[in-house]
Structure formats: structure tokens, C-alpha cells
Design a protein around this motif. Structure first.
Motif, PDB file in Angstrom:
ATOM      1  N   VAL A 224       0.823  -1.210   0.000  1.00  0.00           N
ATOM      2  CA  VAL A 224       0.000   0.000   0.000  1.00  0.00           C
ATOM      3  C   VAL A 224       0.854   1.256   0.000  1.00  0.00           C
ATOM      4  O   VAL A 224       0.626   2.185  -0.786  1.00  0.00           O
ATOM      5  N   ARG A 225       1.847   1.319   0.846  1.00  0.00           N
ATOM      6  CA  ARG A 225       2.644   2.543   0.971  1.00  0.00           C
ATOM      7  C   ARG A 225       3.420   2.846  -0.307  1.00  0.00           C
ATOM      8  O   ARG A 225       3.511   4.001  -0.732  1.00  0.00           O
ATOM      9  N   ARG A 226       3.988   1.823  -0.927  1.00  0.00           N
ATOM     10  CA  ARG A 226       4.706   2.043  -2.172  1.00  0.00           C
ATOM     11  C   ARG A 226       3.755   2.488  -3.279  1.00  0.00           C
ATOM     12  O   ARG A 226       4.093   3.363  -4.082  1.00  0.00           O
ATOM     13  N   ALA A 227       2.578   1.891  -3.356  1.00  0.00           N
ATOM     14  CA  ALA A 227       1.610   2.280  -4.376  1.00  0.00           C
ATOM     15  C   ALA A 227       1.141   3.722  -4.182  1.00  0.00           C
ATOM     16  O   ALA A 227       0.970   4.462  -5.159  1.00  0.00           O
ATOM     17  N   LEU A 228       0.928   4.120  -2.950  1.00  0.00           N
ATOM     18  CA  LEU A 228       0.530   5.506  -2.677  1.00  0.00           C
ATOM     19  C   LEU A 228       1.597   6.482  -3.165  1.00  0.00           C
ATOM     20  O   LEU A 228       1.275   7.543  -3.723  1.00  0.00           O
ATOM     21  N   GLN A 229       2.846   6.137  -2.978  1.00  0.00           N
ATOM     22  CA  GLN A 229       3.923   7.017  -3.421  1.00  0.00           C
ATOM     23  C   GLN A 229       3.972   7.100  -4.942  1.00  0.00           C
ATOM     24  O   GLN A 229       4.210   8.176  -5.513  1.00  0.00           O
ATOM     25  N   ILE A 230       3.718   5.983  -5.609  1.00  0.00           N
ATOM     26  CA  ILE A 230       3.708   5.980  -7.071  1.00  0.00           C
ATOM     27  C   ILE A 230       2.604   6.882  -7.602  1.00  0.00           C
ATOM     28  O   ILE A 230       2.820   7.674  -8.533  1.00  0.00           O
ATOM     29  N   VAL A 231       1.417   6.817  -7.024  1.00  0.00           N
ATOM     30  CA  VAL A 231       0.318   7.680  -7.457  1.00  0.00           C
ATOM     31  C   VAL A 231       0.672   9.149  -7.234  1.00  0.00           C
ATOM     32  O   VAL A 231       0.455  10.000  -8.107  1.00  0.00           O
ATOM     33  N   HIS A 232       1.240   9.438  -6.093  1.00  0.00           N
ATOM     34  CA  HIS A 232       1.640  10.820  -5.787  1.00  0.00           C
ATOM     35  C   HIS A 232       2.639  11.330  -6.817  1.00  0.00           C
ATOM     36  O   HIS A 232       2.513  12.439  -7.358  1.00  0.00           O
ATOM     37  N   ASP A 233       3.645  10.524  -7.116  1.00  0.00           N
ATOM     38  CA  ASP A 233       4.709  10.959  -8.025  1.00  0.00           C
ATOM     39  C   ASP A 233       4.232  11.004  -9.473  1.00  0.00           C
ATOM     40  O   ASP A 233       4.710  11.820 -10.255  1.00  0.00           O
ATOM     41  N   ALA A 234       3.302  10.128  -9.855  1.00  0.00           N
ATOM     42  CA  ALA A 234       2.817  10.107 -11.233  1.00  0.00           C
ATOM     43  C   ALA A 234       1.947  11.319 -11.548  1.00  0.00           C
ATOM     44  O   ALA A 234       1.935  11.809 -12.677  1.00  0.00           O
ATOM     45  N   GLY A 235       1.183  11.795 -10.567  1.00  0.00           N
ATOM     46  CA  GLY A 235       0.329  12.950 -10.778  1.00  0.00           C
ATOM     47  C   GLY A 235      -0.839  12.682 -11.709  1.00  0.00           C
ATOM     48  O   GLY A 235      -1.358  13.610 -12.340  1.00  0.00           O
ATOM     49  N   LEU A 236      -1.273  11.416 -11.802  1.00  0.00           N
ATOM     50  CA  LEU A 236      -2.409  11.046 -12.652  1.00  0.00           C
ATOM     51  C   LEU A 236      -3.519  10.447 -11.798  1.00  0.00           C
ATOM     52  O   LEU A 236      -3.241   9.869 -10.742  1.00  0.00           O
ATOM     53  N   PRO A 237      -4.780  10.554 -12.244  1.00  0.00           N
ATOM     54  CA  PRO A 237      -5.854   9.851 -11.523  1.00  0.00           C
ATOM     55  C   PRO A 237      -5.569   8.361 -11.484  1.00  0.00           C
ATOM     56  O   PRO A 237      -4.963   7.805 -12.415  1.00  0.00           O
ATOM     57  N   ALA A 238      -6.011   7.698 -10.421  1.00  0.00           N
ATOM     58  CA  ALA A 238      -5.705   6.283 -10.235  1.00  0.00           C
ATOM     59  C   ALA A 238      -6.970   5.480 -10.007  1.00  0.00           C
ATOM     60  O   ALA A 238      -7.918   5.936  -9.364  1.00  0.00           O
ATOM     61  N   VAL A 239      -6.964   4.268 -10.543  1.00  0.00           N
ATOM     62  CA  VAL A 239      -7.995   3.269 -10.286  1.00  0.00           C
ATOM     63  C   VAL A 239      -7.320   2.122  -9.542  1.00  0.00           C
ATOM     64  O   VAL A 239      -6.327   1.573 -10.020  1.00  0.00           O
ATOM     65  N   VAL A 240      -7.837   1.752  -8.392  1.00  0.00           N
ATOM     66  CA  VAL A 240      -7.280   0.634  -7.636  1.00  0.00           C
ATOM     67  C   VAL A 240      -7.965  -0.643  -8.093  1.00  0.00           C
ATOM     68  O   VAL A 240      -9.202  -0.702  -8.181  1.00  0.00           O
ATOM     69  N   LEU A 263     -10.259   9.651  -4.980  1.00  0.00           N
ATOM     70  CA  LEU A 263     -10.670   8.372  -5.571  1.00  0.00           C
ATOM     71  C   LEU A 263     -11.758   8.658  -6.610  1.00  0.00           C
ATOM     72  O   LEU A 263     -12.951   8.487  -6.350  1.00  0.00           O
ATOM     73  N   PRO A 264     -11.345   9.088  -7.815  1.00  0.00           N
ATOM     74  CA  PRO A 264     -12.329   9.529  -8.809  1.00  0.00           C
ATOM     75  C   PRO A 264     -13.064   8.403  -9.527  1.00  0.00           C
ATOM     76  O   PRO A 264     -14.084   8.669 -10.175  1.00  0.00           O
ATOM     77  N   TYR A 265     -12.546   7.177  -9.448  1.00  0.00           N
ATOM     78  CA  TYR A 265     -13.153   6.066 -10.176  1.00  0.00           C
ATOM     79  C   TYR A 265     -13.504   4.919  -9.232  1.00  0.00           C
ATOM     80  O   TYR A 265     -12.822   4.691  -8.235  1.00  0.00           O
ATOM     81  N   ALA A 266     -14.547   4.176  -9.595  1.00  0.00           N
ATOM     82  CA  ALA A 266     -14.841   2.937  -8.883  1.00  0.00           C
ATOM     83  C   ALA A 266     -13.664   1.979  -9.045  1.00  0.00           C
ATOM     84  O   ALA A 266     -12.978   1.975 -10.067  1.00  0.00           O
ATOM     85  N   CYS A 267     -13.450   1.157  -8.039  1.00  0.00           N
ATOM     86  CA  CYS A 267     -12.266   0.297  -7.995  1.00  0.00           C
ATOM     87  C   CYS A 267     -12.589  -1.128  -8.442  1.00  0.00           C
ATOM     88  O   CYS A 267     -13.710  -1.609  -8.263  1.00  0.00           O
ATOM     89  N   GLY A 268     -11.595  -1.801  -8.989  1.00  0.00           N
ATOM     90  CA  GLY A 268     -11.756  -3.188  -9.422  1.00  0.00           C
ATOM     91  C   GLY A 268     -11.491  -4.157  -8.298  1.00  0.00           C
ATOM     92  O   GLY A 268     -10.588  -4.997  -8.392  1.00  0.00           O
ATOM     93  N   LEU A 269     -12.256  -4.053  -7.236  1.00  0.00           N
ATOM     94  CA  LEU A 269     -12.032  -4.846  -6.028  1.00  0.00           C
ATOM     95  C   LEU A 269     -13.235  -5.714  -5.673  1.00  0.00           C
ATOM     96  O   LEU A 269     -13.379  -6.119  -4.527  1.00  0.00           O
ATOM     97  N   ALA A 270     -14.056  -6.025  -6.665  1.00  0.00           N
ATOM     98  CA  ALA A 270     -15.222  -6.868  -6.405  1.00  0.00           C
ATOM     99  C   ALA A 270     -15.052  -8.264  -6.978  1.00  0.00           C
ATOM    100  O   ALA A 270     -16.024  -9.000  -7.130  1.00  0.00           O
ATOM    101  N   THR A 271     -13.819  -8.651  -7.285  1.00  0.00           N
ATOM    102  CA  THR A 271     -13.589  -9.933  -7.948  1.00  0.00           C
ATOM    103  C   THR A 271     -13.784 -11.124  -7.016  1.00  0.00           C
ATOM    104  O   THR A 271     -13.744 -12.274  -7.475  1.00  0.00           O
ATOM    105  N   GLY A 272     -14.003 -10.893  -5.727  1.00  0.00           N
ATOM    106  CA  GLY A 272     -14.350 -11.992  -4.832  1.00  0.00           C
ATOM    107  C   GLY A 272     -15.611 -12.715  -5.272  1.00  0.00           C
ATOM    108  O   GLY A 272     -15.791 -13.901  -4.957  1.00  0.00           O
ATOM    109  N   SER A 273     -16.459 -12.043  -6.039  1.00  0.00           N
ATOM    110  CA  SER A 273     -17.681 -12.668  -6.544  1.00  0.00           C
ATOM    111  C   SER A 273     -17.394 -13.729  -7.600  1.00  0.00           C
ATOM    112  O   SER A 273     -18.284 -14.509  -7.942  1.00  0.00           O
ATOM    113  N   LEU A 274     -16.170 -13.759  -8.126  1.00  0.00           N
ATOM    114  CA  LEU A 274     -15.813 -14.765  -9.124  1.00  0.00           C
ATOM    115  C   LEU A 274     -15.424 -16.093  -8.489  1.00  0.00           C
ATOM    116  O   LEU A 274     -15.219 -17.082  -9.194  1.00  0.00           O
ATOM    117  N   PHE A 275     -15.304 -16.132  -7.154  1.00  0.00           N
ATOM    118  CA  PHE A 275     -14.987 -17.374  -6.449  1.00  0.00           C
ATOM    119  C   PHE A 275     -16.279 -18.026  -5.952  1.00  0.00           C
ATOM    120  O   PHE A 275     -17.192 -17.339  -5.483  1.00  0.00           O
TER     121      PHE A 275
END
Length: 332
Positions: A224-240, A263-275
Motif C-alpha cells: 500500500v505505501r509504495r503504491a501511494l507514493q507511485i500515485v503521488h509521483d505520477a500525478g495522474l488519476p488512479a484506479v485501484v 478516488l475519482p473512479y470505482a475500484c476493481g475490487l469486487a472480484t471476490g464474486s468470481l470465487f
């Protein structure tokens, strides 16, 4: 984290499971994952089987962060999520989407091997017919070349796509395609996924102006911490997004989404429904199109039920050891 746990400590904390899926996804019907129980909770190490240790090591770093360090403070307690539609025929679209409680945003897989553009158009058209007001995004997993991507985006532009995720491979390919999409006035933003998480420099895509937004995953980016830094440095909207995780891995992704300043976009974190089963009885799935932040712990009985055999356990322990060695080398 500065101090890595010893390998023996990780091996003693490891549980390896194989979970059945409701549909084929990325060519598999069972998903294997190594779960770690540490002093801060649970973490997931589940790099796809084709990933060698240098790439898979980031996934282990993320699992160790979750289980030994915990997560940064969240700024939100609810994370909106999209439904993910595999490359099924149009006749199956409604049934697959019925398993999701997240139909305000649909991510449609396209460019599947063995299929053609007509299959993709039919799938997207059926989603739009069923859900006329939903946001639709497509994900090609770099499955098109430049000409095929342009043809596909022109054919799909009439469905008002929210964005196209990784339509072609490579940063140079994305930049060229993004320029041509703009020149033709197709109005489809380009999102980078593999060109962020699989590059040695995850910021290269932003510097090249190759994408309008980036897709980030906690495991492949090292936590999480590394990903947060990447988003900060990239300066682009992010989708998790997730990497076809168990509920424990999805919790890692939710921790990332919950800690992002915006968090401008809905996240791709609902894939638990595929199990068809998971490692916790209280599965981490969406309610009213969102995940509510909470702790997730594996259930001992489900760990036993889904435990892999001796041969697969040995395979995953070797992967764990190889990736641990990579992390030790990186910290030296």
C-alpha cells in the motif's frame, strides 16, 4: 518495512489454498494463493504462476507489509467498486453480472485469445442493453496491436466507454495509440495497467504522457505505501484494482483505495464474486456497490478445506523462499 521477517518465520506463518471459481478467468478455474498470518493480521502472496521471482517479490513485500506492519490510516471507510465481466458470450452476461452488487460500473474483458472483435462488440453491447446508465470500461490486457486497437476503439466508441485499459503493450505503444485516439476524436481515455506494474520504472508511463490515468494494484507494486507514493509521483488519476485475490488480498487493495487522497473512479475490487468459495465465511464483497472497510481474517476450517496437496505446498514454499531472497538482495 525496514526489517524483513526471517524465512523460517514466514514459512511457519504460511497457508496455501486453492479456491474454485465460478467462471474461467485468465485461463484458470482454481486460484492458488499463499496466505501469511503475522502480528498485524493477514497478508496475501499470490503472484500468477508465470511470474518469476524478480517480479513476484513485490507481491511478497505487499503480503509482509499487511501481516507484519499493517496499513496506513484511511481517509474513507467505503470504497466504490466495479463489476468485472470475463470474456463470456452475450448469452451469459446477465447471469455473471447477477453475482455482483456493483452494477453502477462494469469492467468488460476484451481481446481474449481465440475471440475476435465481433465477440467484444457483442459483449459490450449486451452490457449496455442491460444497464443503459452504467459506466462501462474495457480491459484488453495488452491483447491488441496498434491497428487492432484502433479498429476496436472505433467500433466501441458508440457505447460511451469510461476508458480503455491497456489496449496495447508497452509505453511507446500506449503513447502512440493515445495520440491517434485523440486525433480521431474518439473520446476514450487510455488507462495504463501492465505498463505501470510490470515496468522497472512505474513512473515512466506518466513521464511519457502515455496514459490519461493509471491502474494500480497493491500486490504487484509492493504494498500500500509504495503504491501511494507511485500515485503521488505520477500525478495522474488512479484506479485501484485487484489481481484475482482472496478476501485477504482484496482487503489489501481496499486499504490502498481507502488511503488515496482522491478516488475519482470505482475500484476493481469486487472480484471476490468470481470465487465459489473463499477463506473467510464473512466474505469481502460489495454491499450497494461498495466495500465497507473492515478487518479480514482467514477461517481455520476453510483453510483446511481448501489447502493444497503436498506437491503444490512445496512449490509455493519454494516461491516464497526465492522471493524472500530477492527482497533480501534489494535491501542489502
Amino acid at each position: 518495512m525496514n526489517q524483513l521477517p526471517d524465512l523460517d518465520e514466514l514459512l511457519n506463518a504460511a497457508h496455501v489454498v486453492s479456491l474454485p471459481m465460478t467462471v474461467q478467468f485468465r485461463g484458470v478455474r482454481h486460484r492458488e494463493a499463499l496466505l501469511l498470518e503475522g502480528p498485524a493480521g493477514w497478508g496475501e502472496f499470490s503472484p500468477f504462476l508465470e511470474y518469476a521471482a524478480p517480479e513476484a517479490a513485490s507481491w511478497l513485500r505487499s503480503a509482509i507489509e499487511a501481516a507484519w506492519e499493517g496499513y496506513p490510516e484511511p481517509v474513507r471507510s467505503s470504497v466504490p467498486v466495479n463489476a468485472t465481466l470475463p470474456a463470456v458470450g452475450p448469452e451469459r452476461v446477465e447471469a455473471v453480472l447477477a453475482s455482483y452488487d456493483a452494477t453502477h460500473t462494469i469492467k468488460v474483458k476484451v481481446a481474449e485469445k481465440g475471440q475476435d472483435l465481433a465477440h467484444d462488440v457483442a459483449r459490450v453491447a449486451e452490457v449496455r442493453r442491460l444497464l443503459p446508465d452504467a459506466a462501462i470500461r474495457i480491459d484488453a490486457n495488452a491483447g491488441w496491436d496498434h491497428d487492432a486497437a484502433l479498429a476496436a476503439l472505433e467500433a466501441l466508441a458508440g457505447f460511451s466507454l469510461q476508458y480503455a485499459e491497456q489496449p496495447v503493450a508497452g509505453i511507446a505503444g500506449l503513447a502512440r495509440l493515445r495520440e491517434e485516439v485523440a486525433r480521431r476524436g474518439l473520446g476514450i481515455p487510455i488507462a495504463a495497467d501492465e505498463s505501470v506494474r510490470k515496468e522497472s520504472d512505474p513512473l515512466a508511463v506518466a513521464r511519457a504522457g502515455a496514459a490519461d490515468l493509471i491502474v494500480i494494484k497493491a500486490q504487484p507494486l509492493g504494498g500500500v505505501r509504495r503504491a501511494l507514493q507511485i500515485v503521488h509521483d505520477a500525478g495522474l488519476p488512479a484506479v485501484v484494482s485487484s489481481a484475482l485475490d482472496t478476501s485477504i488480498g482484496l482487503r489489501q487493495g481496499a486499504a490502498l483505495a481507502a488511503a488515496l487522497p482522491e478516488l475519482p473512479y470505482a475500484c476493481g475490487l469486487a472480484t471476490g464474486s468470481l470465487f465459489s468459495s473463499d477463506i473467510t465465511a464473512d466474505r469481502f464483497v460489495a454491499v450497494d456497490g461498495a466495500l465497507q472497510l473492515r478487518d479480514i481474517a482467514a477461517d481455520p476450517e476453510l483453510l483446511r478445506r481448501h489447502a493444497v496437496g503436498t506437491e503444490r505446498l512445496a512449490f509455493w514454499c519454494r516461491r516464497l523462499a526465492d522471493c524472500h531472497g530477492e527482497l533480501l538482495g534489494a535491501n542489502a
